[in-house]
Design an enzyme around this catalytic site. Sequence first.
Site, PDB file in Angstrom:
ATOM      1  N   GLU A  49      -9.592  10.742  12.416  1.00 37.21           N
ATOM      2  CA  GLU A  49      -8.701   9.633  12.782  1.00 37.21           C
ATOM      3  C   GLU A  49      -7.878   9.968  14.019  1.00 37.21           C
ATOM      4  O   GLU A  49      -7.131  10.948  14.034  1.00 37.21           O
ATOM      5  CB  GLU A  49      -7.777   9.297  11.613  1.00 37.21           C
ATOM      6  CG  GLU A  49      -6.968   8.031  11.824  1.00 37.21           C
ATOM      7  CD  GLU A  49      -6.633   7.317  10.535  1.00 37.21           C
ATOM      8  OE1 GLU A  49      -6.027   6.231  10.610  1.00 37.21           O
ATOM      9  OE2 GLU A  49      -6.978   7.815   9.452  1.00 37.21           O
TER      10      GLU A  49
ATOM     11  N   GLU B  54     -11.693  11.106  -4.988  1.00 40.00           N
ATOM     12  CA  GLU B  54     -11.686  10.952  -3.533  1.00 40.00           C
ATOM     13  C   GLU B  54     -10.975  12.118  -2.860  1.00 40.00           C
ATOM     14  O   GLU B  54     -11.385  12.575  -1.792  1.00 40.00           O
ATOM     15  CB  GLU B  54     -11.024   9.629  -3.147  1.00 40.00           C
ATOM     16  CG  GLU B  54     -11.065   9.348  -1.650  1.00 40.00           C
ATOM     17  CD  GLU B  54     -10.478   7.995  -1.294  1.00 40.00           C
ATOM     18  OE1 GLU B  54      -9.685   7.938  -0.330  1.00 40.00           O
ATOM     19  OE2 GLU B  54     -10.802   7.002  -1.974  1.00 40.00           O
TER      20      GLU B  54
ATOM     21  N   LYS C  82       0.838  -1.193   0.000  1.00 44.10           N
ATOM     22  CA  LYS C  82       0.000   0.000   0.000  1.00 44.10           C
ATOM     23  C   LYS C  82       0.869   1.238   0.000  1.00 44.10           C
ATOM     24  O   LYS C  82       1.958   1.257   0.589  1.00 44.10           O
ATOM     25  CB  LYS C  82      -0.923   0.017   1.233  1.00 44.10           C
ATOM     26  CG  LYS C  82      -1.788   1.273   1.351  1.00 44.10           C
ATOM     27  CD  LYS C  82      -2.597   1.272   2.630  1.00 44.10           C
ATOM     28  CE  LYS C  82      -3.381   2.583   2.774  1.00 44.10           C
ATOM     29  NZ  LYS C  82      -4.164   2.635   4.022  1.00 44.10           N
TER      30      LYS C  82
ATOM     31  N   GLU D 271      -7.365  -2.658   2.132  1.00 47.22           N
ATOM     32  CA  GLU D 271      -6.700  -1.423   2.552  1.00 47.22           C
ATOM     33  C   GLU D 271      -6.889  -1.196   4.054  1.00 47.22           C
ATOM     34  O   GLU D 271      -5.955  -0.785   4.760  1.00 47.22           O
ATOM     35  CB  GLU D 271      -7.275  -0.238   1.765  1.00 47.22           C
ATOM     36  CG  GLU D 271      -6.614   1.083   2.078  1.00 47.22           C
ATOM     37  CD  GLU D 271      -7.249   2.256   1.351  1.00 47.22           C
ATOM     38  OE1 GLU D 271      -7.056   3.390   1.817  1.00 47.22           O
ATOM     39  OE2 GLU D 271      -7.943   2.035   0.334  1.00 47.22           O
TER      40      GLU D 271
END
Length: 445
Positions: free
Chosen positions: A241, A429, A196, A289
């Site tokens: 987050e 996105e 990733k 992911e």
Amino acid sequence: MTSTLRTLTVPLDGDSAPEGLPSYLVRDDVLCWTRREAGLVGFGEVARFTATGPERFLEADIWWRHLVIEADITDHVECPGTGPVAFGSFAFSKASDHESRLIVPEIVVGVRDGHAWLTQITADDVELTGAGAVAALKGWLESDPPAAAGEPAAGPGAAVVHPDPATLTTGSLSEEDWMAAVSAGVAEIRTGKLEKLVLARDVVATVPAGVNAAEVLRQLAGRYRECWTYGVDGLVGATPEMLIQVEGRTAQARVLAGTLDRRDAVGEAGLPLDYAERVLAGSEKQRHEHEIAIQSLTTQLAPFSEAMNAHDEPFILELPNVWHLASDVKAELTEVEGHVPTCLALINALHPTAAVCGTPTQVAGALIRKLEHLDRGPYAGPVGWLDAAGNGEWGIALRGAVIESPTTVRLYAGCGIVEGSQPEAELAETWAKFRPMLESLGISN
């Protein structure tokens, strides 16, 4: 600084802020960390620490511990966030020229579990009293108007209207070049060198009427109540987050990976949340992911923990602009070399996670430097606060921007890139993730 800190914390009448902490966001130089009606807001500056390089977290930790161990602390409330506190923001990269910083304010207002308090911090010989602290807070609130000259103050959630339209310009890479970087990243992933990669991009907003940081923070706090709204020295945003939250020996984190623009649900049959569950939780790419991000955090946190648990299945975090796959992680901290690790020691071990860098970390970091053509500065770095007892909350500086001048703001957004990523979808996105800051600046997109 050689003077000893002296602090006084007293209960604050809750009636003085019936709308919670967002009602204190009235100055452009305010320090803040708020969620819903709770958190911390700071005014002024008593002390500051800055550092760059790979040891920035540990150097800040040593500075803070030396500062508070010698402090004269009077605390009539005694809960996380009382006594001396510092707000902080750290550069994403150890190679960045951007200075990481801890700032100790003069006045702190805190709200937690319905209780409010006021802390005054000084390095002078001034007598500290409850009445004096209230007077100092009033002075800070009244010394600067709540809105830019000639503009009325906008309430949380209200539309922001500027007399002259704001404009957006390309940042470090054009959209075409950034999509080419995504394609290059996917090609590297397919070689097996990494699983990733997180690639970020920037855009610059020019606001002719002037950037009102306090207004931006009020807008974010009003619209994005499930996020943590932060403001530290020109860095503003609302992150969903949580990198690490420490209270006593308990540490918690909220990990996000997997994103769906809520505009994609327009015209879809059924309930929007059902659509999000089907598209996000049902996507092998999105779940892969997310699993990488969870594994990254738990692996790095494990050496500091004697017990840990995480959600077996991610949940859907619903925000005004997007849905995310999210998981909460909780750990009981163990003693390492005779001490429970501090917030900053944990951050030093955890950052950067796969959620903002990729995996393996060193391979992803090198590829970021090659493909982004961007110094992220504080974007995707830790932002938050800590107190003298070792408690603290540190989010990842996402959905945010850096105010670079009285009329310009640099916005950042990034995406997790895996083998199945499509450049056009990743670009879309980023625009969904820019939306919170664009809205708060009065820019439609």
